[in-house]
Motif scaffolding. Sequence first.
Motif, PDB file in Angstrom:
ATOM      1  N   GLU A 145       0.822  -1.210   0.000  1.00  0.00           N
ATOM      2  CA  GLU A 145       0.000   0.000   0.000  1.00  0.00           C
ATOM      3  C   GLU A 145       0.855   1.259   0.000  1.00  0.00           C
ATOM      4  N   ASP A 146       1.947   1.261   0.759  1.00  0.00           N
ATOM      5  CA  ASP A 146       2.767   2.463   0.913  1.00  0.00           C
ATOM      6  C   ASP A 146       3.383   2.921  -0.401  1.00  0.00           C
ATOM      7  N   SER A 147       3.867   1.976  -1.218  1.00  0.00           N
ATOM      8  CA  SER A 147       4.509   2.358  -2.478  1.00  0.00           C
ATOM      9  C   SER A 147       3.525   3.044  -3.413  1.00  0.00           C
ATOM     10  N   TYR A 148       2.294   2.573  -3.440  1.00  0.00           N
ATOM     11  CA  TYR A 148       1.314   3.187  -4.329  1.00  0.00           C
ATOM     12  C   TYR A 148       0.772   4.487  -3.768  1.00  0.00           C
ATOM     13  N   ARG A 149       0.822   4.656  -2.456  1.00  0.00           N
ATOM     14  CA  ARG A 149       0.517   5.969  -1.893  1.00  0.00           C
ATOM     15  C   ARG A 149       1.619   6.966  -2.292  1.00  0.00           C
ATOM     16  N   TYR A 150       2.880   6.513  -2.251  1.00  0.00           N
ATOM     17  CA  TYR A 150       3.976   7.384  -2.698  1.00  0.00           C
ATOM     18  C   TYR A 150       3.784   7.772  -4.163  1.00  0.00           C
ATOM     19  N   LEU A 151       3.423   6.815  -5.011  1.00  0.00           N
ATOM     20  CA  LEU A 151       3.261   7.117  -6.432  1.00  0.00           C
ATOM     21  C   LEU A 151       2.192   8.188  -6.641  1.00  0.00           C
ATOM     22  N   ALA A 152       1.102   8.102  -5.884  1.00  0.00           N
ATOM     23  CA  ALA A 152       0.056   9.118  -5.989  1.00  0.00           C
ATOM     24  C   ALA A 152       0.579  10.478  -5.527  1.00  0.00           C
ATOM     25  N   GLU A 153       1.334  10.494  -4.433  1.00  0.00           N
ATOM     26  CA  GLU A 153       1.876  11.756  -3.924  1.00  0.00           C
ATOM     27  C   GLU A 153       2.904  12.338  -4.886  1.00  0.00           C
ATOM     28  N   SER A 154       3.731  11.478  -5.488  1.00  0.00           N
ATOM     29  CA  SER A 154       4.789  11.969  -6.378  1.00  0.00           C
ATOM     30  C   SER A 154       4.197  12.656  -7.605  1.00  0.00           C
ATOM     31  N   ILE A 155       3.027  12.192  -8.037  1.00  0.00           N
ATOM     32  CA  ILE A 155       2.360  12.827  -9.172  1.00  0.00           C
ATOM     33  C   ILE A 155       1.977  14.254  -8.823  1.00  0.00           C
ATOM     34  N   ARG A 156       1.481  14.461  -7.596  1.00  0.00           N
ATOM     35  CA  ARG A 156       1.051  15.810  -7.192  1.00  0.00           C
ATOM     36  C   ARG A 156       2.232  16.754  -7.026  1.00  0.00           C
ATOM     37  N   MET A 157       3.425  16.214  -6.766  1.00  0.00           N
ATOM     38  CA  MET A 157       4.607  17.054  -6.569  1.00  0.00           C
ATOM     39  C   MET A 157       5.331  17.354  -7.881  1.00  0.00           C
ATOM     40  N   HIS A 158       4.924  16.697  -8.970  1.00  0.00           N
ATOM     41  CA  HIS A 158       5.585  16.887 -10.261  1.00  0.00           C
ATOM     42  C   HIS A 158       5.116  18.201 -10.893  1.00  0.00           C
ATOM     43  N   PRO A 159       5.995  18.914 -11.597  1.00  0.00           N
ATOM     44  CA  PRO A 159       5.580  20.176 -12.226  1.00  0.00           C
ATOM     45  C   PRO A 159       4.437  19.981 -13.210  1.00  0.00           C
ATOM     46  N   PRO A 160       3.415  20.834 -13.178  1.00  0.00           N
ATOM     47  CA  PRO A 160       2.323  20.734 -14.153  1.00  0.00           C
ATOM     48  C   PRO A 160       2.794  21.117 -15.551  1.00  0.00           C
ATOM     49  N   GLN A 161       1.885  21.084 -16.497  1.00  0.00           N
ATOM     50  CA  GLN A 161       2.230  21.192 -17.910  1.00  0.00           C
ATOM     51  C   GLN A 161       3.112  22.397 -18.253  1.00  0.00           C
ATOM     52  N   GLU A 162       2.658  23.582 -17.922  1.00  0.00           N
ATOM     53  CA  GLU A 162       3.405  24.787 -18.322  1.00  0.00           C
ATOM     54  C   GLU A 162       4.747  24.877 -17.599  1.00  0.00           C
TER      55      GLU A 162
END
Length: 256
Positions: A207-224
């Motif tokens: 469970e923890d690894s997939y929670r990290y994956l979800a969090e890492s997406i939110r920390m990634h720079p958006p499109q622009e």
Amino acid sequence: MGESASGSEAEPRTHFGYQSVAESEKAAKVAEVFHSVAARYDLMNDLMSAGIHRLWKRLTIELSAVRPGQRVLDIAGGTGDLARQFALRVGAEGEVVLADINASMLEMGRSKLLDAGVAGNLRFVQADAEQLPFSDNCFDCVSIAFGLRNVTHKEKALESMLRVLKPGGRLLVLEFSKPRHALLGKLYDAYSFRILPKLGQLVAGDEDSYRYLAESIRMHPPQEALKAMMQTAGFARVSFHNMTGGIVALHRGIKP
């Protein structure tokens, strides 16, 4: 002792999902995640995206404009979905290098592609995206799919990718991004933080690894913001194409 303590306190920090960690610790933490999920990586990709990740990757291949005889570098190539299609496109006269910093993922990709009988023009290299072990100006195309968000110094990685590309060569960055509509964003957040970790526990026992994956997406720079980073790194004609309402974006840039 005062100087030693001060030096420790001054160590740069970065994010690991929503956690703040020392930069020197992030690579090992990311490695732990992918060692854990490697065996069920393909199955989880299909379940998490309802198979739509195959369409995202197919469009990436189409927009790469890769031709027979060319050399392609697929960074963070994981279990080889893109590398396999690139290998078919470049043919016997071309070459595809599947690179991944994680030994478990690289071995999964090697085994999968060898079993599929498409590894004749493929090479497998364990490599750090920030310090690519290749000469200057040697690839016609570089791709990185769902890997850039895990890199500690994204700017350094982009500069390394630019260096190994030939003039006129193309970089393609396929990555989760920011949904373009508020309602879609709310639904996506609910899925990511309520369902995805439970799915990871049920299928992959983690469970923890997939929670990290979800969090890492939110920390990634958006499109622009990612577009601007690519331009700062030296890429020209940078553009992006939103897919699935902006949940995923494909960025493209050219080496001048």
